[in-house]
Design an enzyme around this catalytic site. Structure first.
Site, PDB file in Angstrom:
ATOM      1  CG  ASP A 405      -1.901   1.165   1.186  1.00 41.60           C
ATOM      2  OD1 ASP A 405      -3.031   0.965   0.711  1.00 41.60           O
ATOM      3  OD2 ASP A 405      -1.518   2.265   1.640  1.00 41.60           O
ATOM      4  CG  LEU A 406       1.728   2.939  -3.677  1.00 37.28           C
ATOM      5  CD1 LEU A 406       1.590   3.684  -5.000  1.00 37.28           C
ATOM      6  CD2 LEU A 406       3.110   2.319  -3.546  1.00 37.28           C
ATOM      7  CG  ASP A 448      -2.852   3.601  -2.632  1.00 38.77           C
ATOM      8  OD1 ASP A 448      -3.813   2.871  -2.330  1.00 38.77           O
ATOM      9  OD2 ASP A 448      -2.352   4.431  -1.852  1.00 38.77           O
TER      10      ASP A 448
END
Length: 529
Positions: A405-406, A448
């Site tokens: 997960d960004l 993302d």
């Protein structure tokens, strides 16, 4: 599931959805008559010949996969998009033990909505083109299938009363009898092929190609299996060739497809202008030279198919590739049909060549869209989950699932715009693809969030090392929309060596570990318990 549980689930489903559409299906997904023992309560029969006709193209892969699921599970329900555009569900039950068939129930609406009447398209009935009979060596009827009855237009009661004099054209009866008597004097496994005219129930004559095969049943009794194929269209075209070659040539010039006629030795007899434009080769004497623009591998495929047609009188339908002067591949469909004289001897063949480049590329694009995320090129959610499920079942030395997960993606996306955010996601995806090992699979779950499947990971320690490598891959500093941006990732890793671990459970464990990383400030790797 236990067969009794499957039947109970089916009954509950049709009780809950009295307005659903229902059909009995065979192992190929084709509709069959619903047995009278099925306890329906007003549900409507589904139109058409197969459930695949009732759904939009994007839902067809999951419907086809559904038949594989029920072989293991016994029952399956999937959400689909109907051909009408409405959302719907396909519920499939393996009720063969209870009713002798599988049962399909089609329900319109999302899973949590009150069901409405199913919006099904009106499909024109399709006349079968293939059927089979089983007869004794004296031509007595043993059984006949629905395909033959539909092909000829008779009811079963009418058909059992018919004789060869009632049904076979008088000119063709000596030919058929000659093949029959020759066959019954031959060893089991022998076959004969004949083209005859058969009288339909409406009085019209229908050209059929009959394949007669002498077989032996379990008790040792010989019988003849008669397979019939509707060749009326082909015979009509062949009759035109026999009656007037000049007329055929004039007609072929008006067709929007390429037409090529060859003799029994492969020499070109006629080729229309459309064929030359499609294949990019001027008139040649021999078939190989006329279709020299075919790619090397497909030339041998075509040659083998033509040999089969010329030697056995069979038919062939192929999809082949051309490479023209532009060096770009084009795709053609080639339909090969044998030509016969009145004595049924093969005199050559007709090849109909259609340029299907646009439709083939569209199909390839649809297949690509069904499996890949079009923004990043990673596998989409459904496909990567299926890959994880398959990898778990085949795991011999452990595997890891890495959830990415960004951190800080949303502020960048909001500040610089969605186009810049999309470019950043593509950059992350490319970096992940470079960082993983050969055999690892990168998928995008959405937004993302990415997931990486890593098979062949022998221990939790190795899984953690892979997580660190992937964390390094998403430490990206790059110019974007005129600014320098930095992106990092919160990483969760789940590892298992158990063959019964489910894909959803593994991804959920990696997801939970990722959230522990994010709560601890992100930019770190957390291994699931």
């Amino acid at each position: 599931m236990d067969p009794n549980d499957i039947e109970s689930a089916f009954r509950r489903t049709i009780e809950a959805y009295p307005d659903a559409g229902v059909a009995a299906v065979n192992e190929h997904g084709l509709f069959r008559p619903v047995p009278p023992t099925v306890p329906l309560s007003g549900q409507r029969p589904l139109p058409g010949r197969a459930g695949i006709q009732l759904v939009a193209p994007e839902s067809r892969p999951v419907v086809l996969e559904q038949f594989r699921w029920i072989d293991d599970q016994g029952a399956s329900e999937v959400e689909v998009r109907l051909a009408s555009g409405a959302a719907g569900r396909f519920a499939l039950f393996d009720t063969r033990q209870a009713y002798g068939v599988r049962m399909l129930v089609v329900i319109e609406g999302e899973a949590d909505e009150r069901p409405a009447p199913v919006a099904l398209p009106e499909l024109a009935p399709v006349r079968p083109r293939y059927g089979r009979e089983k007869r004794t060596e004296l031509a007595g009827l043993i059984e006949v299938d629905d395909g033959a009855l539909g092909l000829l237009g008779y009811t079963r009661e009418q058909f059992v009363k018919l004789t060869i004099d009632d049904t076979i054209h008088p000119d063709d009866q000596p030919v058929l009898r000659g093949h029959w008597f020759d066959l019954v004097a031959s060893p089991p496994g022998s076959n004969r092929r004949a083209r005859i005219r058969y009288r339909r129930s409406d009085g019209c004559w229908l050209w059929l190609e009959l394949t007669l095969t002498r077989l032996v049943d379990d008790s040792g009794e010989p019988y003849v299996m008669v397979e019939m194929v509707d060749i009326s269209e082909e015979m009509a075209a062949m009759d035109e060739v026999w009656r007037s070659r000049e007329l055929l040539h004039r007609l072929t010039e008006a067709l929007p497809i390429g037409v090529l006629q060859i003799d029994a030795g492969g020499k070109v007899v006629h080729a229309n202008d459309r064929l030359h434009r499609i294949v990019g080769v001027p008139r040649a004497e021999q078939l190989d030279a006329q279709l020299a623009s075919l790619v090397d591998e497909d030339q041998s495929v075509l040659r083998d198919a033509v040999d089969r047609v010329l030697n056995g009188g069979t038919v062939a339908d192929l999809e082949l590739r051309l490479r023209l002067c532009s060096d770009s591949l084009r795709y053609v469909q080639v339909a090969i049909r044998g030509l016969h004289d009145r004595a049924d001897a093969v005199t050559g063949a007709i090849l109909c060549v259609t340029d299907v480049t646009d439709s083939t590329r569209m199909r390839q694009e649809l297949e690509l869209r069904a499996s890949f995320d079009m923004l990043t090129g990673c596998l989409n959610r459904a496909t990567v989950m299926a890959e994880i499920e398959r990898a778990v079942a085949e795991a011999h030395s452990g595997l890891a699932v890495v959830f990415v997960d960004l951190d800080g993606f949303k502020p960048i996306n909001d500040r610089l715009g969605h186009a810049a955010g999309d470019r950043l996601l593509r950059t992350v995806a490319e970096s992940l693809q470079r960082a993983v090992r050969s055999g690892d699979v990168v998928g995008r779950l959405g937004g993302d969030e990415f997931v990486v499947l890593c098979p062949g990971v022998p221990s939790r320690e190795h899984a953690l090392e892979l997580g660190e490598r992937i964390a390094d891959a998403v430490r990206i500093d790059a110019p974007l929309a005129g600014q320098r941006v930095s992106i990092r990732g919160s990483i969760g890793v789940a590892w298992t060596a158990e063959a019964d671990a489910g894909a959803e459970a593994l991804v959920a464990a990696a997801d939970a570990a990722m959230y522990r990383s994010k709560r601890a400030g992100g930019q770190r790797v957390v291994l699931a318990a």
